[in-house]
Design a protein around this motif. Structure first.
Motif, PDB file in Angstrom:
ATOM      1  N   GLN A 128      30.571  43.624  21.092  1.00 31.82           N
ATOM      2  CA  GLN A 128      30.984  44.969  20.699  1.00 31.82           C
ATOM      3  C   GLN A 128      32.201  44.856  19.800  1.00 31.82           C
ATOM      4  O   GLN A 128      33.272  44.420  20.224  1.00 31.82           O
ATOM      5  N   HIS A 129      32.025  45.260  18.546  1.00 37.07           N
ATOM      6  CA  HIS A 129      33.108  45.243  17.564  1.00 37.07           C
ATOM      7  C   HIS A 129      33.537  46.678  17.309  1.00 37.07           C
ATOM      8  O   HIS A 129      32.748  47.485  16.826  1.00 37.07           O
ATOM      9  N   GLY A 130      34.777  47.022  17.652  1.00 33.14           N
ATOM     10  CA  GLY A 130      35.181  48.414  17.602  1.00 33.14           C
ATOM     11  C   GLY A 130      34.350  49.194  18.604  1.00 33.14           C
ATOM     12  O   GLY A 130      34.242  48.822  19.768  1.00 33.14           O
ATOM     13  N   ALA A 131      33.731  50.260  18.123  1.00 31.52           N
ATOM     14  CA  ALA A 131      32.871  51.057  19.002  1.00 31.52           C
ATOM     15  C   ALA A 131      31.402  50.683  18.874  1.00 31.52           C
ATOM     16  O   ALA A 131      30.558  51.297  19.520  1.00 31.52           O
ATOM     17  N   SER A 132      31.096  49.681  18.054  1.00 26.97           N
ATOM     18  CA  SER A 132      29.704  49.404  17.701  1.00 26.97           C
ATOM     19  C   SER A 132      29.147  48.175  18.394  1.00 26.97           C
ATOM     20  O   SER A 132      29.777  47.111  18.435  1.00 26.97           O
ATOM     21  N   VAL A 133      27.948  48.341  18.934  1.00 21.39           N
ATOM     22  CA  VAL A 133      27.112  47.228  19.387  1.00 21.39           C
ATOM     23  C   VAL A 133      25.874  47.261  18.505  1.00 21.39           C
ATOM     24  O   VAL A 133      25.136  48.245  18.499  1.00 21.39           O
ATOM     25  N   TYR A 134      25.656  46.197  17.745  1.00 20.02           N
ATOM     26  CA  TYR A 134      24.562  46.193  16.778  1.00 20.02           C
ATOM     27  C   TYR A 134      23.325  45.535  17.388  1.00 20.02           C
ATOM     28  O   TYR A 134      23.401  44.432  17.926  1.00 20.02           O
ATOM     29  N   GLY A 135      22.198  46.216  17.263  1.00 16.37           N
ATOM     30  CA  GLY A 135      20.938  45.644  17.728  1.00 16.37           C
ATOM     31  C   GLY A 135      20.036  45.255  16.583  1.00 16.37           C
ATOM     32  O   GLY A 135      18.820  45.184  16.747  1.00 16.37           O
ATOM     33  N   LEU A 136      20.623  44.990  15.420  1.00 17.52           N
ATOM     34  CA  LEU A 136      19.851  44.685  14.224  1.00 17.52           C
ATOM     35  C   LEU A 136      20.107  43.248  13.788  1.00 17.52           C
ATOM     36  O   LEU A 136      21.145  42.657  14.097  1.00 17.52           O
ATOM     37  N   LEU A 137      19.167  42.715  13.030  1.00 14.50           N
ATOM     38  CA  LEU A 137      19.231  41.314  12.650  1.00 14.50           C
ATOM     39  C   LEU A 137      20.386  41.010  11.706  1.00 14.50           C
ATOM     40  O   LEU A 137      21.125  40.036  11.912  1.00 14.50           O
ATOM     41  N   ALA A 138      20.558  41.801  10.656  1.00 11.22           N
ATOM     42  CA  ALA A 138      21.575  41.489   9.652  1.00 11.22           C
ATOM     43  C   ALA A 138      22.973  41.377  10.254  1.00 11.22           C
ATOM     44  O   ALA A 138      23.694  40.415   9.947  1.00 11.22           O
ATOM     45  N   PRO A 139      23.417  42.308  11.100  1.00 14.98           N
ATOM     46  CA  PRO A 139      24.736  42.141  11.704  1.00 14.98           C
ATOM     47  C   PRO A 139      24.863  40.865  12.534  1.00 14.98           C
ATOM     48  O   PRO A 139      25.920  40.219  12.534  1.00 14.98           O
ATOM     49  N   CYS A 140      23.793  40.491  13.250  1.00 14.72           N
ATOM     50  CA  CYS A 140      23.831  39.240  14.031  1.00 14.72           C
ATOM     51  C   CYS A 140      24.122  38.056  13.125  1.00 14.72           C
ATOM     52  O   CYS A 140      24.955  37.187  13.446  1.00 14.72           O
ATOM     53  N   TRP A 141      23.437  38.006  12.001  1.00 12.55           N
ATOM     54  CA  TRP A 141      23.617  36.874  11.095  1.00 12.55           C
ATOM     55  C   TRP A 141      24.955  36.941  10.363  1.00 12.55           C
ATOM     56  O   TRP A 141      25.586  35.911  10.116  1.00 12.55           O
ATOM     57  N   GLU A 142      25.415  38.133  10.036  1.00 11.31           N
ATOM     58  CA  GLU A 142      26.732  38.258   9.415  1.00 11.31           C
ATOM     59  C   GLU A 142      27.815  37.769  10.370  1.00 11.31           C
ATOM     60  O   GLU A 142      28.749  37.063   9.967  1.00 11.31           O
ATOM     61  N   GLN A 143      27.713  38.131  11.640  1.00 12.49           N
ATOM     62  CA  GLN A 143      28.692  37.687  12.623  1.00 12.49           C
ATOM     63  C   GLN A 143      28.637  36.170  12.795  1.00 12.49           C
ATOM     64  O   GLN A 143      29.676  35.506  12.908  1.00 12.49           O
ATOM     65  N   ALA A 144      27.436  35.615  12.844  1.00 13.57           N
ATOM     66  CA  ALA A 144      27.289  34.163  12.979  1.00 13.57           C
ATOM     67  C   ALA A 144      27.947  33.441  11.813  1.00 13.57           C
ATOM     68  O   ALA A 144      28.614  32.407  11.998  1.00 13.57           O
ATOM     69  N   ASP A 145      27.772  33.956  10.604  1.00 12.36           N
ATOM     70  CA  ASP A 145      28.367  33.319   9.429  1.00 12.36           C
ATOM     71  C   ASP A 145      29.893  33.361   9.488  1.00 12.36           C
ATOM     72  O   ASP A 145      30.572  32.401   9.092  1.00 12.36           O
ATOM     73  N   VAL A 146      30.460  34.464   9.977  1.00 18.50           N
ATOM     74  CA  VAL A 146      31.917  34.577  10.083  1.00 18.50           C
ATOM     75  C   VAL A 146      32.452  33.545  11.066  1.00 18.50           C
ATOM     76  O   VAL A 146      33.430  32.833  10.791  1.00 18.50           O
ATOM     77  N   VAL A 147      31.827  33.450  12.247  1.00 19.10           N
ATOM     78  CA  VAL A 147      32.301  32.497  13.245  1.00 19.10           C
ATOM     79  C   VAL A 147      32.097  31.058  12.770  1.00 19.10           C
ATOM     80  O   VAL A 147      32.955  30.191  13.008  1.00 19.10           O
ATOM     81  N   ALA A 148      31.012  30.786  12.081  1.00 14.63           N
ATOM     82  CA  ALA A 148      30.800  29.436  11.547  1.00 14.63           C
ATOM     83  C   ALA A 148      31.918  29.061  10.583  1.00 14.63           C
ATOM     84  O   ALA A 148      32.418  27.928  10.606  1.00 14.63           O
ATOM     85  N   ALA A 149      32.324  29.992   9.759  1.00  5.40           N
ATOM     86  CA  ALA A 149      33.440  29.723   8.837  1.00  5.40           C
ATOM     87  C   ALA A 149      34.727  29.462   9.605  1.00  5.40           C
ATOM     88  O   ALA A 149      35.445  28.482   9.350  1.00  5.40           O
ATOM     89  N   LEU A 150      35.023  30.325  10.570  1.00  2.21           N
ATOM     90  CA  LEU A 150      36.267  30.176  11.333  1.00  2.21           C
ATOM     91  C   LEU A 150      36.313  28.856  12.093  1.00  2.21           C
ATOM     92  O   LEU A 150      37.356  28.182  12.136  1.00  2.21           O
ATOM     93  N   LEU A 151      35.207  28.462  12.692  1.00  6.62           N
ATOM     94  CA  LEU A 151      35.195  27.246  13.502  1.00  6.62           C
ATOM     95  C   LEU A 151      35.191  25.974  12.666  1.00  6.62           C
ATOM     96  O   LEU A 151      35.346  24.878  13.206  1.00  6.62           O
ATOM     97  N   THR A 152      35.016  26.115  11.368  1.00  7.30           N
ATOM     98  CA  THR A 152      35.084  24.954  10.481  1.00  7.30           C
ATOM     99  C   THR A 152      36.283  25.043   9.550  1.00  7.30           C
ATOM    100  O   THR A 152      36.333  24.384   8.515  1.00  7.30           O
ATOM    101  N   GLY A 153      37.253  25.887   9.923  1.00  3.68           N
ATOM    102  CA  GLY A 153      38.537  25.889   9.222  1.00  3.68           C
ATOM    103  C   GLY A 153      38.651  26.784   8.018  1.00  3.68           C
ATOM    104  O   GLY A 153      39.626  26.683   7.260  1.00  3.68           O
ATOM    105  N   THR A 154      37.698  27.697   7.827  1.00  2.00           N
ATOM    106  CA  THR A 154      37.750  28.604   6.681  1.00  2.00           C
ATOM    107  C   THR A 154      38.102  30.005   7.155  1.00  2.00           C
ATOM    108  O   THR A 154      37.412  30.542   8.031  1.00  2.00           O
ATOM    109  N   PRO A 155      39.143  30.624   6.614  1.00  2.00           N
ATOM    110  CA  PRO A 155      39.492  31.990   7.035  1.00  2.00           C
ATOM    111  C   PRO A 155      38.345  32.954   6.770  1.00  2.00           C
ATOM    112  O   PRO A 155      37.668  32.882   5.733  1.00  2.00           O
ATOM    113  N   ALA A 156      38.081  33.836   7.709  1.00  2.00           N
ATOM    114  CA  ALA A 156      37.018  34.830   7.563  1.00  2.00           C
ATOM    115  C   ALA A 156      37.304  35.965   8.521  1.00  2.00           C
ATOM    116  O   ALA A 156      38.013  35.803   9.516  1.00  2.00           O
TER     117      ALA A 156
END
Length: 462
Positions: free
Chosen positions: A274-302
């Motif tokens: 849950q980000h803010g007030a939103s829980v997303y049940g759609l594919l695109a937000p899932c993948w956008e979130q995954a890409d952000v965390v992948a960047a953060l965990l490999t040392g890239t600000p996101a």
């Protein structure tokens, strides 16, 4: 901050699998361990309705090939459920080996679970959430003549249409006063109701199913006869593991703009977050979130700033798209066209000359252009009718007129320029473009536009 050496991912669905492939693409050295409890390789859950309808095969849903994990040094514990998180020791615990797995950074991608209404006999109904559910429904449908689908949301409509396509007489029993009330206004829902009836699907609205028996589903004193009952009553985030670990949980696992939970060593992504007030049940937000965390965990600000809501119904003979807040009526400019006899409804919701929502039912050729305008927050043309009816644009080619930065595949954020570049490097068909860019590998609704772009490129060398 140096990237963490040991990354553990709990969940290997669409969010978890995307995260793992992105992590390995960015950092070949991290030690990655994945737990998944379904006992299957990750697959695209959004295309299950296509499998039920017979327009896709099971193998087409696969997100990662079996050998990928071995070839990329990723440890997967298949069919293993994580039962607890020891935050102090930074360990996850499971009842079967490995009993204890340490982590430097933990990512929860536990997804969601079906909502099972407290109806007597509901255990006789089949769910429609997993690949196993889909296989069970297809097997049962071979010996069934009549089906009842409990729930008239998006998943229920897709299930009903798939079963009707298999030759079953289908009735949808929906609790609300109109179909898909989370995405449609009453007028659009009424037209959708007519479309379903034209396809031979019966609908009972305001219907409270009181029990399920082997004869079918009961709505009060009335029996809806069925050999097969499917429960499609929505989903809720799986938060039990996080809650037991003492993380902050509301409707989902609460995360910040870096998708961190209340424990900075733990992230959550996908349908459980849950980000803010939103829980997303759609594919695109899932993948956008995954890409952000992948960047953060490999040392890239996101940072994650939320996602645009773009929904496409995936059901044969029913074209439906809902963007953003398509149900808003007050404090906005509305542009609407309704033709119930033709099964067509088009509505734009505009605020400060920007598109903030839309509903398109029936022929949806306008959805590509509208999605681009919605994604970019761009100013709209003065002639609003051209947005609803692209063919009024005096012969102009919508594909050719797309700017290079236009997003064609919103699930993977693939632009026209990226597709053009893939074509220039030899991707001559939609399958090749999918391999090069990931376009069409999400909900699949952009495949037609990708095909048009390739045709245009071949004809005119874009």
């Amino acid at each position: 901050m140096s990237p963490p050496a040991r990354i553990v991912v709990v969940g290997n669905g669409m969010a978890g699998a995307r995260l793992v492939t992105e992590l390995r693409a960015r950092n070949a050295n991290a030690q990655i361990t994945v737990f998944e409890n379904e006992g299957r390789l990750p697959y695209n859950r959004t295309l299950l309705s296509a499998v039920l309808a017979g327009t896709a095969r099971f193998e087409q849903l696969r997100l990662v090939e079996p050998a990928w994990y071995r070839d990329h040094g990723v440890t997967v514990h298949r069919g293993v459920t994580v039962t607890a998180i020891d935050r102090r020791r930074r360990q996850v615990i499971s009842p079967v080996p490995p009993h204890v797995t340490p982590y430097d950074r933990l990512v929860l991608a536990t997804g969601s679970e079906p909502i099972i209404p407290p109806i007597p006999g509901v255990h006789l109904a089949m769910g429609f959430r997993t690949l196993g559910d889909c296989q069970d429904i297809l097997a049962a449908a071979r010996t069934s003549r009549r089906a009842v689908v409990i729930g008239g949301g998006m998943l229920g409509i897709e299930a009903a249409r798939g079963l009707a396509g298999l030759g079953l007489r289908v009735t949808v029993a929906h609790l609300a006063d109109y179909l898909m009330e989370q995405q449609l206004d009453a007028e659009a829902a009424a037209i959708l109701l007519g479309t379903l009836r034209d396809l031979g699907i019966r609908v009972r609205l305001g219907a409270t199913v009181t029990r399920v028996t082997r004869e079918g589903a009961w709505v009060g004193p009335d029996l809806l006869p069925a050999d097969l009952v499917v429960a499609a009553c929505g989903v809720r985030p799986l938060t039990g593991l996080a809650r037991a670990a003492g993380l902050v949980v509301d409707r989902g696992i609460v995360v910040d703009d870096e998708l961190r939970t209340s424990d900075p060593a733990i992230h959550a992504i996908g349908e459980c977050a849950q980000h803010g007030a939103s829980v997303y049940g759609l594919l695109a937000p899932c993948w956008e979130q995954a890409d952000v965390v992948a960047a953060l965990l490999t040392g890239t600000p996101a940072a994650y700033q939320g996602s645009r809501r773009v929904l496409r119904l995936k059901a044969a003979s029913i074209e439906l798209a809902s963007l953003g807040d398509g149900m808003r009526e007050e404090g906005v400019e509305l542009v609407r066209f309704s033709h119930p006899a033709g099964g067509t409804y088009r509505k734009l919701v505009i605020r400060e000359n920007r598109l903030v929502g839309a509903i398109l039912l029936g022929e949806t050729s306008a959805v590509g252009t509208l999605t681009q305008l919605y994604d970019r927050g761009a100013d709209l043309p003065a002639r609003r009718e051209e947005l609803l009816f692209p063919r009024m644009r005096h012969g102009r080619d919508d594909v050719k007129d797309m700017p290079e930065t236009a997003v064609v595949c919103s699930c993977n954020h693939v632009t026209k320029a990226s597709i053009k570049e893939a074509w220039q490097h030899g991707a001559a068909d939609v399958t090749a473009v999918a391999a090069a860019t990931r376009a069409t590998t999400g909900c699949g609704s952009c495949a037609d536009t990708v095909g048009k772009l390739l045709k245009q490129a071949s004809a005119e060398l874009l």
